[in-house]
Design an enzyme around this catalytic site. Structure first.
Site, PDB file in Angstrom:
ATOM      1  N   GLU A  49      45.820  49.197  97.137  1.00 48.22           N
ATOM      2  CA  GLU A  49      45.869  47.916  96.440  1.00 48.22           C
ATOM      3  C   GLU A  49      47.327  47.686  96.076  1.00 48.22           C
ATOM      4  OE1 GLU A  49      41.492  47.934  94.275  1.00 48.22           O
ATOM      5  OE2 GLU A  49      43.265  48.424  93.107  1.00 48.22           O
ATOM      6  N   ASP A 103      45.765  44.553  81.827  1.00 45.86           N
ATOM      7  CA  ASP A 103      46.361  45.866  82.034  1.00 45.86           C
ATOM      8  C   ASP A 103      46.808  46.538  80.747  1.00 45.86           C
ATOM      9  OD1 ASP A 103      46.381  46.421  84.927  1.00 45.86           O
ATOM     10  OD2 ASP A 103      47.419  44.485  85.008  1.00 45.86           O
ATOM     11  N   TYR A 119      34.415  46.166  93.382  1.00 46.16           N
ATOM     12  CA  TYR A 119      35.211  46.951  92.439  1.00 46.16           C
ATOM     13  C   TYR A 119      34.434  47.057  91.134  1.00 46.16           C
ATOM     14  CZ  TYR A 119      39.566  48.409  90.037  1.00 46.16           C
ATOM     15  OH  TYR A 119      40.529  49.087  89.342  1.00 46.16           O
TER      16      TYR A 119
END
Ligand SMILES: Cc1ncc(COP(=O)(O)O)c(C=O)c1O
Lengths: 417, 259
Positions: free
Chosen positions: B41, B52, B167
Site C-alpha cells: 500500500e 492516523d 480491509y
C-alpha cells in the site's frame, strides 16, 4: 462528487430520516467523507437527531433553557451613534454577544448536549478555536453533569488564554494540539481521532456548521433561532425586513443562523465576511471564497484553502475563530448560487472596528464579530438613510483583551485614539 | 490483477511514500516484496491525516514538507511495477489529493502507472458512485475499509463494492502499534465473510510475527503499517531497506518481526 449510490444500506429508517432532515447535500457540497469506523455513529446521530427534532418534549426543554438559562431572545439594538457617524444605512446589531458565555456558540452546544443526554452518552468531546465553543460546551456539560474533553490548538490556547481558564474552571479537560499550525483545523483532526477511538461511548459536539452529515444541518438548525427572532424584531422595530444581513464566517455557524430565515427573502442581501488576515497570499488569510477550491476536509466537500497538490494550506487571522481552511458546505452552495456574497475584512480592519464600536456604542465585540462590523462600516455609507442593515454580533470581546492590549497599545497611560 | 495472496496469511505492507524520500521508499518497497510481502500500500502523504496515529502523522508531515505529491507516488508505483511485475500495488490516499487531480483523471493515471487497486481512507460506499464507475472503467480494484462498528448492512455493501480484498480494521481507533490484537478483529472478519469470497486482510495495530500468526488463524492477510513506518523513522536512510526486508522476513518466522 457523485450522489449516494444506495441509501438503503444504512439500515434503519433511512428514508424517513432523510425526509425529515435532508440528505446532507447542499447542491454539490456536503456529504460524508469519513473513515468507516465513524459511519455507524453518524447514522445513529442522524437518526437520533431526526427523532428529537420532531419531538415536542425535546424542543420544549431546549426552548425553556434557551430562555431561562441562555438568555434568549437577544435584543435587536439600533446602533444610532455608529449609524450617524457612518452617515448611511441604519445599523442594527443582533446581540448574540449578550448570551450566557458570551457568544452564539451556546445555542448549538446546548442543543447537541441535550441530544447527547437523550442518547445516553456521558462523555463529551469538542474542538475549539477562539475558545467560545469550548466554553459553551464545558458549560453545558457542567449543567447536564457530563464529562468533557476539549481539543484546542496550542497557538489558540496562547492567544485565547482566558477561555482556557474558563473551561478548566468549569471542569473540562483542555488538551492542547501542537500539530500543523496548532489552530482550529488541527484541533478538529485530534477531536476526530478521539472520536474514532472512543466512538462507542462518546458524543462529539462539533462547534460549527461543518463536518459530515448530519452536523451542518443540525448545527444550522440550532442557530436558526437567530434569524427567526431577527425577522420578527425587524418587522416590529422597522416595519420591514433589513436590506442586508452581515455576519462573519469562520466555519459558518453564526452566519448560517443569521441568514437562514432570510434566504427566501431575495430582497435581503446576505453578506458573509471571512478573515482577510494580513495579505492575499496563500497562508496569510482564511478567505476560502477568495483563493480556496472545492475539496474534502474533515468529512465534508466544500471550499478549501489548499495548494495545487491538494495539501491543505495553513491560514492566518488575528481572530482564532475565523482561522480555518474550510467553510461549512451550505455556504459553499449559497456562494455558487450567488444567493449570498462573501467578502473579507483584514486583521487591521477588524481591529479598527473593535475600537470604533467600543467608542461609539460602548460595545466591545469579539474579534470574529468585528469582521462583520468592519464590513458594515464599508457598506453603510454607500446606502441611503432609509435603508437598514443587520449585523450579527456573534460574541463579545472580553476573551480578546490580551491581543487588543498588545495591538492597540492599551498598556500605557495614553491609549491611542 | 496482481492482488493475490498465495501465502497464508499474506502480508501487506503499508509505506508512507516519500518518507524519508521517494528513492528510499522504492528500495524499501522492493526489500519488502523480496522478503515476503505480496501487496504494497503506497500511502500518499496528506496534510491532515485524521485516521492516523502519531507515527504515520509524523511520516506524512515529513513527506508533505518535502513536497511529495500524489503524482510522485504514481511515478513510484510505475517504477515498482517495472521492477516487480508480480507485486500487488494499492494506492492509499485521503480523498482531497485525488479530488485535486480529478477522480476520472486519477483513476486513469493510477492504471497507467501500474496500480492494481486504490484505497481512499475517507471514502465510504454511499459516496462512491463516481469513484466506483471510474475504477471499473479502468479495471482497478476499489478496496473499502470495514470497521468493528459497521453493522451487517454496511458490511454487505462494503463486501459487494470491494475488489481485490476487503480491509478489516482490527479495532476502533486510528492507526498505530498495539500490544494485543483485540477480539473485535475475528468477529469482523467472519462478519465480512458472510457476504464475500474476496480475501479479507486485517490491519491497524498488526505489528509483529505473533500478531501475523494470530491474524492468519481467521483472515487471509495481515497489513503492517505503523510498525514499519516507525522502523524507517528510527533507521538511518541507507540502512532502511535492509532493516525493513529483515523485519518483513521475520514476520512469518518464529519470534521474528521483532527488532
Ligand atoms: C464570537 C464568535 N464569532 C464567530 C465565530 C466563528 O464561527 P462560526 O463561523 O461558526 O460562527 C466564533 C468561533 O469561535 C466566535 O467565537
Amino acid at each position: 462528487m457523485g450522489n449516494p449510490i444506495d441509501q438503503t444500506i444504512a439500515g434503519v429508517n433511512t428514508k424517513e430520516v432523510q425526509r425529515s432532515i435532508g440528505s446532507g447535500r447542499f447542491g454539490a457540497y456536503g456529504g460524508r467523507y469519513v473513515p468507516e469506523t465513524l459511519m455507524a455513529a453518524l447514522q445513529e446521530l442522524e437518526h437520533a437527531y431526526a427523532v428529537a427534532r420532531e419531538d415536542g418534549a425535546f424542543q420544549s426543554e431546549l426552548d425553556d433553557l434557551l430562555r431561562h438559562y441562555v438568555g434568549r431572545p437577544t435584543p435587536m439594538y439600533f446602533a444610532k451613534r455608529l449609524s450617524e457617524q457612518l452617515g448611511g444605512a441604519k445599523i442594527y446589531l443582533k446581540r448574540e454577544d449578550l448570551l450566557h458565555t458570551g457568544a452564539h456558540k451556546i445555542n448549538n452546544a446546548l442543543g447537541q448536549g441535550l441530544l447527547a443526554k437523550r442518547m445516553g452518552k456521558q462523555r463529551i468531546i469538542a474542538e475549539t478555536g477562539a475558545g467560545q465553543h469550548g466554553v459553551a460546551t464545558a458549560t453545558v456539560c457542567a449543567l447536564l453533569g457530563m464529562d468533557c474533553v476539549i481539543y484546542m490548538g496550542e497557538e489558540d490556547m496562547r492567544r485565547q488564554e482566558l477561555n482556557v481558564y474558563r473551561m478548566r474552571l468549569l471542569g473540562a479537560e483542555v488538551r492542547g494540539v501542537g500539530a500543523g499550525s496548532a489552530t482550529l483545523k488541527d484541533a478538529i483532526n485530534e477531536a476526530m481521532r478521539d472520536w474514532v477511538t472512543n466512538v462507542r461511548t462518546t458524543f462529539y459536539i462539533l462547534g460549527s456548521a461543518l463536518g459530515s452529515h448530519p452536523y451542518p444541518t443540525m448545527v444550522r438548525d440550532f442557530h436558526r433561532v437567530i434569524s427567526r427572532e431577527a425577522k420578527k424584531q425587524f418587522m416590529e422595530q422597522e416595519g420591514k425586513l433589513p436590506d442586508a444581513v452581515i455576519a462573519c464566517v469562520g466555519g459558518g455557524s453564526n452566519a448560517i443562523g443569521a441568514f437562514y430565515e432570510f434566504i427566501p427573502e431575495t430582497n435581503v442581501r446576505l453578506i458573509g465576511v471571512e478573515a482577510g488576515g494580513r495579505g492575499t497570499a496563500l497562508g496569510e488569510h482564511a478567505a476560502r471564497f477568495h483563493g480556496g477550491l472545492p475539496g474534502v476536509l474533515q468529512g465534508t466537500f466544500s471550499y478549501v484553502l489548499q495548494n495545487d497538490a491538494g495539501q491543505v494550506a495553513t491560514t492566518h487571522s488575528v481572530s482564532a475563530g475565523l482561522d480555518y481552511a474550510s467553510v461549512g458546505p451550505e455556504h459553499a452552495m449559497l456562494h455558487d448560487q450567488k444567493r449570498a456574497e462573501y467578502t473579507y475584512a483584514t486583521d487591521d480592519e477588524a481591529l479598527n472596528a473593535v475600537k470604533v464600536l467600543s467608542r461609539t456604542e460602548g460595545i466591545l465585540p469579539a474579534l470574529e464579530s468585528a469582521h462583520a462590523v468592519a464590513e458594515a462600516m464599508k457598506v453603510a455609507p454607500t446606502m441611503s438613510t432609509s435603508q437598514a442593515i443587520m449585523v450579527n454580533l456573534s460574541g463579545r470581546g472580553d476573551k480578546d483583551m490580551g491581543i487588543l492590549a498588545r495591538e492597540m497599545n492599551l498598556e500605557g497611560a495614553k491609549a491611542s485614539s | 490483477m496482481a492482488i493475490n495472496f498465495k501465502q497464508k496469511p499474506g502480508i501487506v505492507v503499508y509505506l508512507t511514500a516519500g518518507d524519508p524520500d521517494i528513492e528510499t521508499t522504492y528500495d524499501i518497497a522492493l526489500a519488502a516484496l523480496d522478503n515476503g510481502a505480496e501487496v504494497l500500500e503506497l500511502g500518499v502523504p496528506f496534510s491532515d491525516p485524521l485516521a492516523d496515529g502519531p507515527v504515520i502523522q509524523r511520516a506524512s508531515e515529513r513527506a508533505v514538507a518535502r513536497g511529495v505529491r500524489l503524482l510522485d507516488v504514481l511515478e513510484l508505483a510505475k517504477k515498482i511495477r517495472a521492477a516487480r511485475p508480480e507485486a500487488g500495488i494499492v494506492i492509499f490516499s485521503y480523498l482531497n489529493p485525488v479530488v485535486r487531480v480529478g477522480m476520472a483523471e486519477f483513476c486513469k493515471l493510477a492504471k497507467e502507472h501500474g496500480a492494481d487497486g486504490v484505497l481512499l481512507t475517507d471514502m465510504i460506499v454511499e459516496e462512491a458512485e463516481e469513484y466506483l464507475r471510474e475504477m471499473k472503467k479502468n479495471d482497478l480494484a476499489p478496496v473499502f475499509l470495514a470497521a468493528p462498528t459497521s453493522p451487517d448492512e454496511r458490511l454487505k455493501a462494503i463486501a459487494e463494492h470491494s475488489r481485490g480484498f476487503v480491509y478489516a480494521i482490527s479495532r476502533v481507533g486510528i492507526t498505530g502499534t498495539q500490544q494485543n490484537l483485540e477480539s473485535d478483529a475475528e468477529r469482523l472478519v467472519s462478519g465480512i465473510k458472510q457476504f464475500t469470497k474476496l480475501p479479507v486482510a486485517v490491519g491497524f495495530g498488526v505489528s509483529n510475527a505473533e500478531h501475523v500468526a494470530a491474524v492468519g488463524k481467521f483472515a487471509d492477510a495481515a497489513i503492517i503499517g505503523s510498525a514499519i513506518v516507525k522502523l524507517i523513522e528510527d533507521t538511518p536512510r541507507e540502512q532502511a531497506a535492509e532493516a525493513v526486508g529483515k523485519f518483513v522476513k521475520g514476520l512469518r518466522g518464529q519470534g521474528g518481526g521483532s527488532r
